[in-house]
Enzyme design. Structure first.
Site: not given
Length: 280
Positions: A50, A61
């Site tokens: 990824e 995040d």
């Protein structure tokens, strides 16, 4: 391009193990070092990569990946540059699947049709766009599928039986189960519940289910690997890279090795663990 993803999981199934899915941020700490890391990941044991798209407002995040994104942005990394890195990666690796992971804004700004053409040409296999729900599939998901790109969805512990069919409806490639709630890298998953959660999802789909968020060590990876089709590790790798940097966020002589040494540990954990039978 889902063929590369399908082939990666088929190889892992043939070996009786889960896949190791590694996340790194494109352009962190600079484009050239980022490319070296990307090229080194499969050699260290990653089955799928990824590649994060740096963005100024990464709401899902945690601190590690936020900091990585800021380093990448400071180094001039953008979506066009990220696709260029993948094109260069493909010059030496036509086997490892690469999935772009990030937020919709940079793609929207780039222009969806233009982005999909360029992503396909660069050798991208799939997309994870965390802020596009199924209700907005016409924005990017359906056009991506028409281009042959996998569109990978996230399921969470709060995704109930009523919501799950919508999440899975247009998903391709694999399903990404977020094993904890909150932002990335901030907690450790309840390993005992992971297998149950995966079984709940596989009752609704034949796609592989990978599990991430909170995996930091080879031992963690081994635990997850028993009950999942893949183990995703991101924040721990980004942290390892960050710790290797010299003042001014410059890559050090050991930056690539700092990442790949952890990948080797994670790969050993995944490869040492036979997958549990379905429903176990």
């Amino acid at each position: 391009m889902t063929a590369r993803i399908d082939a990666a999981f088929a190889r892992c199934r043939a070996e009786g193990r889960a896949a190791l899915v590694t996340y790194v941020m494109a352009g962190d700490p600079d484009p050239e070092t980022s490319l070296k890391v990307l090229e080194a990941l499969p050699k260290a044991g990653a089955d799928i990569v990824e590649f994060g798209l740096p963005f100024t407002d990464p709401m899902a995040d945690g601190p590690a990946i936020q900091a990585a994104g800021l380093r990448a942005l400071k180094a001039g990394q953008d979506l066009r540059g990220t696709l260029a890195l993948v094109r260069r990666f493909r010059e030496g690796d036509d086997r490892t699947p690469v999935v772009l992971m990030g937020y919709y804004n940079p793609i929207h700004t780039y222009g969806v049709p233009h982005f999909l053409e360029d992503a396909q040409a660069a050798g991208i296999d799939g997309l994870i766009v965390v802020d596009l729900p199924p209700e907005e599939d016409e924005e990017l998901c359906l056009p991506a599928l028409e281009k042959g790109l996998a569109f990978i969805r996230l399921a969470t512990p709060t995704t109930d039986e009523a919501r799950l069919p919508a999440v899975l409806a247009n998903t391709a490639g694999f399903v990404y189960y977020v094993s904890i709630t909150g932002v990335t890298g901030t907690a450790t998953p309840d390993f005992g519940r992971v297998s149950q959660a995966v079984s709940r999802i596989t009752a609704h789909t034949n796609l592989p289910v990978v599990v991430g968020f909170g995996v930091k060590t080879g031992a963690h990876a081994a635990e997850i690997a028993r009950g999942a089709d893949g183990v995703v590790v991101g924040s721990a790798l980004v942290d390892a890279l960050a710790r290797s940097l010299e003042p001014g966020d410059r890559a050090g002589s050991g930056t690539v090795e700092a990442v790949t040494s952890l990948v080797r540990e994670l790969a050993q954990g995944v490869r040492s663990t036979a997958k549990a039978p379905a429903g176990a």
